[in-house]
Each structure stands twice: as C-alpha cells, then as structure tokens.
Design a protein around this motif. Structure first.
Motif, PDB file in Angstrom:
ATOM      1  N   GLY A  52      -8.742   7.185   0.628  1.00  0.00           N
ATOM      2  CA  GLY A  52      -9.258   5.885   1.324  1.00  0.00           C
ATOM      3  C   GLY A  52      -8.572   4.634   0.772  1.00  0.00           C
ATOM      4  N   VAL A  53      -7.247   4.512   0.635  1.00  0.00           N
ATOM      5  CA  VAL A  53      -6.866   3.176   0.057  1.00  0.00           C
ATOM      6  C   VAL A  53      -5.941   2.554   1.034  1.00  0.00           C
ATOM      7  CG1 VAL A  53      -6.554   4.079  -2.573  1.00  0.00           C
ATOM      8  CG2 VAL A  53      -4.480   4.631  -1.028  1.00  0.00           C
ATOM      9  N   GLY A  54      -6.217   2.956   2.409  1.00  0.00           N
ATOM     10  CA  GLY A  54      -5.377   2.299   3.169  1.00  0.00           C
ATOM     11  C   GLY A  54      -5.856   0.749   3.633  1.00  0.00           C
ATOM     12  N   ARG A  55      -6.732   0.633   3.414  1.00  0.00           N
ATOM     13  CA  ARG A  55      -7.200  -0.923   3.474  1.00  0.00           C
ATOM     14  C   ARG A  55      -6.730  -1.772   2.528  1.00  0.00           C
ATOM     15  NH1 ARG A  55     -11.703   2.121   2.802  1.00  0.00           N
ATOM     16  NH2 ARG A  55     -12.513   2.490   0.627  1.00  0.00           N
ATOM     17  N   GLU A  56      -6.225  -1.263   1.551  1.00  0.00           N
ATOM     18  CA  GLU A  56      -5.403  -2.231   0.173  1.00  0.00           C
ATOM     19  C   GLU A  56      -4.130  -2.923   0.802  1.00  0.00           C
ATOM     20  OE1 GLU A  56      -4.919  -0.119  -3.580  1.00  0.00           O
ATOM     21  OE2 GLU A  56      -6.780   0.686  -3.410  1.00  0.00           O
ATOM     22  N   ALA A  57      -3.832  -2.357   1.945  1.00  0.00           N
ATOM     23  CA  ALA A  57      -2.632  -2.971   2.564  1.00  0.00           C
ATOM     24  C   ALA A  57      -2.825  -4.381   2.982  1.00  0.00           C
ATOM     25  CB  ALA A  57      -2.118  -2.279   3.852  1.00  0.00           C
ATOM     26  N   ALA A  58      -4.030  -4.598   3.228  1.00  0.00           N
ATOM     27  CA  ALA A  58      -4.279  -6.263   3.807  1.00  0.00           C
ATOM     28  C   ALA A  58      -4.196  -7.146   2.313  1.00  0.00           C
ATOM     29  CB  ALA A  58      -5.708  -6.135   4.274  1.00  0.00           C
ATOM     30  N   SER A  59      -4.200  -6.592   1.260  1.00  0.00           N
ATOM     31  CA  SER A  59      -4.056  -7.531   0.076  1.00  0.00           C
ATOM     32  C   SER A  59      -2.696  -7.493  -0.639  1.00  0.00           C
ATOM     33  CB  SER A  59      -4.764  -6.873  -0.965  1.00  0.00           C
ATOM     34  OG  SER A  59      -4.742  -5.705  -1.608  1.00  0.00           O
ATOM     35  N   LEU A  60      -1.663  -6.975   0.159  1.00  0.00           N
ATOM     36  CA  LEU A  60      -0.389  -6.981  -0.225  1.00  0.00           C
ATOM     37  C   LEU A  60       0.278  -8.393  -0.302  1.00  0.00           C
ATOM     38  CD1 LEU A  60       1.215  -3.556   0.984  1.00  0.00           C
ATOM     39  CD2 LEU A  60       0.341  -4.297  -1.287  1.00  0.00           C
ATOM     40  N   THR A  61       1.169  -8.688  -0.839  1.00  0.00           N
ATOM     41  CA  THR A  61       1.667 -10.048  -1.143  1.00  0.00           C
ATOM     42  C   THR A  61       2.971  -9.934  -0.126  1.00  0.00           C
ATOM     43  OG1 THR A  61       3.031  -9.591  -3.174  1.00  0.00           O
ATOM     44  CG2 THR A  61       0.665 -10.613  -3.415  1.00  0.00           C
ATOM     45  N   ARG A  62       3.395 -11.138   0.107  1.00  0.00           N
ATOM     46  CA  ARG A  62       4.756 -11.178   0.745  1.00  0.00           C
ATOM     47  C   ARG A  62       5.972 -10.441   0.190  1.00  0.00           C
ATOM     48  NH1 ARG A  62       9.168 -15.310   1.923  1.00  0.00           N
ATOM     49  NH2 ARG A  62       9.691 -14.999   3.976  1.00  0.00           N
ATOM     50  N   GLU A  63       5.876 -10.488  -1.125  1.00  0.00           N
ATOM     51  CA  GLU A  63       6.571 -10.284  -2.133  1.00  0.00           C
ATOM     52  C   GLU A  63       6.734  -8.673  -2.222  1.00  0.00           C
ATOM     53  OE1 GLU A  63       8.322 -10.709  -6.717  1.00  0.00           O
ATOM     54  OE2 GLU A  63       6.559 -11.375  -6.273  1.00  0.00           O
ATOM     55  N   ASN A  64       5.454  -8.058  -2.102  1.00  0.00           N
ATOM     56  CA  ASN A  64       5.263  -6.476  -2.059  1.00  0.00           C
ATOM     57  C   ASN A  64       5.791  -6.013  -1.014  1.00  0.00           C
ATOM     58  OD1 ASN A  64       1.831  -7.038  -3.368  1.00  0.00           O
ATOM     59  ND2 ASN A  64       3.458  -6.322  -4.384  1.00  0.00           N
ATOM     60  N   TRP A  65       5.486  -6.895   0.085  1.00  0.00           N
ATOM     61  CA  TRP A  65       6.078  -6.259   1.680  1.00  0.00           C
ATOM     62  C   TRP A  65       7.722  -6.198   1.532  1.00  0.00           C
ATOM     63  CZ3 TRP A  65       4.145  -3.200   4.931  1.00  0.00           C
ATOM     64  CH2 TRP A  65       2.653  -3.433   5.099  1.00  0.00           C
ATOM     65  N   ILE A  66       8.349  -7.161   1.034  1.00  0.00           N
ATOM     66  CA  ILE A  66       9.761  -7.417   1.093  1.00  0.00           C
ATOM     67  C   ILE A  66      10.418  -6.555   0.148  1.00  0.00           C
ATOM     68  CG2 ILE A  66      11.573  -8.933   0.214  1.00  0.00           C
ATOM     69  CD1 ILE A  66      10.018 -11.222   1.100  1.00  0.00           C
ATOM     70  N   PHE A  67       9.834  -6.126  -1.084  1.00  0.00           N
ATOM     71  CA  PHE A  67      10.581  -5.146  -1.812  1.00  0.00           C
ATOM     72  C   PHE A  67      10.391  -3.726  -1.405  1.00  0.00           C
ATOM     73  CE2 PHE A  67      10.845  -9.046  -4.745  1.00  0.00           C
ATOM     74  CZ  PHE A  67      12.263  -8.835  -5.060  1.00  0.00           C
ATOM     75  N   LEU A  68       9.032  -3.421  -0.983  1.00  0.00           N
ATOM     76  CA  LEU A  68       8.813  -2.100  -0.290  1.00  0.00           C
ATOM     77  C   LEU A  68       9.870  -1.903   0.781  1.00  0.00           C
ATOM     78  CD1 LEU A  68       4.744  -2.256  -0.769  1.00  0.00           C
ATOM     79  CD2 LEU A  68       6.634  -0.641  -2.105  1.00  0.00           C
ATOM     80  N   VAL A  69       9.710  -2.739   1.761  1.00  0.00           N
ATOM     81  CA  VAL A  69      10.698  -2.719   2.771  1.00  0.00           C
ATOM     82  C   VAL A  69      12.106  -2.482   2.527  1.00  0.00           C
ATOM     83  CG1 VAL A  69      11.650  -3.874   4.967  1.00  0.00           C
ATOM     84  CG2 VAL A  69       9.273  -3.882   4.732  1.00  0.00           C
ATOM     85  N   LEU A  70      12.330  -3.279   1.693  1.00  0.00           N
ATOM     86  CA  LEU A  70      13.863  -3.141   0.882  1.00  0.00           C
ATOM     87  C   LEU A  70      14.119  -1.631   0.189  1.00  0.00           C
ATOM     88  CD1 LEU A  70      14.834  -6.415  -0.744  1.00  0.00           C
ATOM     89  CD2 LEU A  70      15.998  -5.569   1.429  1.00  0.00           C
ATOM     90  N   SER A  71      13.074  -1.163  -0.541  1.00  0.00           N
ATOM     91  CA  SER A  71      13.010   0.197  -0.999  1.00  0.00           C
ATOM     92  C   SER A  71      13.032   1.351  -0.044  1.00  0.00           C
ATOM     93  CB  SER A  71      11.723   0.265  -1.819  1.00  0.00           C
ATOM     94  OG  SER A  71      11.622   1.701  -2.422  1.00  0.00           O
ATOM     95  N   GLY A  72      12.468   1.039   1.104  1.00  0.00           N
ATOM     96  CA  GLY A  72      12.422   1.901   2.099  1.00  0.00           C
ATOM     97  C   GLY A  72      13.659   2.040   2.741  1.00  0.00           C
ATOM     98  N   CYS A  73      14.442   0.730   3.060  1.00  0.00           N
ATOM     99  CA  CYS A  73      15.743   0.738   3.491  1.00  0.00           C
ATOM    100  C   CYS A  73      16.804   1.633   2.471  1.00  0.00           C
ATOM    101  CB  CYS A  73      16.209  -0.417   3.751  1.00  0.00           C
ATOM    102  SG  CYS A  73      15.290  -1.256   5.182  1.00  0.00           S
ATOM    103  N   ALA A  74      16.674   1.286   1.262  1.00  0.00           N
ATOM    104  CA  ALA A  74      17.384   1.905   0.281  1.00  0.00           C
ATOM    105  C   ALA A  74      17.351   3.384   0.115  1.00  0.00           C
ATOM    106  CB  ALA A  74      17.433   1.259  -0.916  1.00  0.00           C
ATOM    107  N   THR A  75      16.130   3.802   0.342  1.00  0.00           N
ATOM    108  CA  THR A  75      15.855   5.215   0.258  1.00  0.00           C
ATOM    109  C   THR A  75      16.358   6.171   1.530  1.00  0.00           C
ATOM    110  OG1 THR A  75      13.560   5.021  -0.907  1.00  0.00           O
ATOM    111  CG2 THR A  75      13.833   7.018   0.254  1.00  0.00           C
ATOM    112  N   GLY A  76      16.076   5.302   2.767  1.00  0.00           N
ATOM    113  CA  GLY A  76      16.473   6.033   3.992  1.00  0.00           C
ATOM    114  C   GLY A  76      18.172   6.102   3.930  1.00  0.00           C
ATOM    115  N   LEU A  77      18.830   5.138   3.417  1.00  0.00           N
ATOM    116  CA  LEU A  77      20.207   5.135   3.312  1.00  0.00           C
ATOM    117  C   LEU A  77      20.644   6.133   2.605  1.00  0.00           C
ATOM    118  CD1 LEU A  77      21.213   1.281   3.584  1.00  0.00           C
ATOM    119  CD2 LEU A  77      21.765   3.236   5.327  1.00  0.00           C
ATOM    120  N   SER A  78      20.062   6.250   1.215  1.00  0.00           N
ATOM    121  CA  SER A  78      20.342   7.243   0.264  1.00  0.00           C
ATOM    122  C   SER A  78      20.213   8.800   1.001  1.00  0.00           C
ATOM    123  CB  SER A  78      19.469   7.290  -0.805  1.00  0.00           C
ATOM    124  OG  SER A  78      19.427   8.435  -1.827  1.00  0.00           O
TER     125      SER A  78
END
Length: 137
Positions: A52-78
C-alpha cells in the motif's frame, strides 16, 4: 540486518545467472532481457500494491525521479550486456566478472558520495579486481 538482505540478494543473483543461462539458449538475448524485465515489473508493482505504498510516489522529489530513472537506465543496460555475455560465455566466467561492479561501486561511492575508503574495503576491492583479471585472462 542489512547483511541478511545482502546475502539474499547474492543468492538470488546467483540463481539469476543460472536461470538466465538456461533461458537464453536459442533466443535473442534482448528478448530474454525484455521478458525478465516484464516479470520484475509485475513482482515489484505487486509488492508496492500489497504494501500500500504506491501513493508515496506523489511525494518524490525531482532529484528522486532523476536518480531513479538513471538507475533504471543503468540497470537495463547492465542486464542487456549481462544476458549477451551469458549467451556467449560460461556462467562460471561471466558471473564473477560481472561482480567487478562491486569494486567499481566502491570506487564511485568514494568519488561521488564521499564514502570513506578503509584499508579493509580497499584490499577487498583489489582482490575482486585481481580475481576478475585472472578470470578474463
């Protein structure tokens, strides 16, 4: 308690290598990666919904989003490169070389996160690097 989760991660990473090697036989490694990613997507979102933690996505900062997206890209390439390496090489070679990421992560954490490099950590990273070169050569 962190070490228990780290050991479980290592165990499942080992299973990942074994199952992936068997799964990429005779198919394109990128297709295999896409299938694996879809499974992970369902598992991860299933856990989020269950907790039940999906609603916490609304509180993510711009920095959270940037680094999570970058982490996802790095994971995908890995994963893409890992699956291709497994398709071409033996698990007993590919999996240990992939773990060079541990030494690289230590180095990057010292440079970018200002982690303190202890002698014990430096020696461990050095042994990982040395072992990787033994396996490659």
């Amino acid at each position: 308690m962190w070490w228990l989760f780290a050991l479980l991660s290592a165990f499942f990473a080992a299973l990942t290598a074994l199952f992936a090697k068997m799964g990429v036989k005779g198919i394109d490694s990128d297709l295999a990666t896409a299938i694996r990613t879809l499974v992970i997507l369902f598992i991860a979102w299933g856990i989020v919904v269950y907790k039940g933690v999906g609603r916490e996505a609304a509180s993510l900062t711009r920095e959270n989003w940037i680094f999570l997206v970058l982490s996802g890209c790095a994971t995908g390439l890995s994963w893409i490169f890992y699956f291709r390496a497994l398709q071409l090489g033996r698990v007993s070679q590919v999996a240990p070389v992939d773990k060079l990421s541990v030494a690289i992560a230590i180095l990057l954490s010292v440079i970018f996160l200002k982690d303190v490099l202890t002698w014990k950590t430096a020696i461990g990273a050095g042994l990982i690097i040395g072992g990787t070169f033994v396996l490659i050569l």
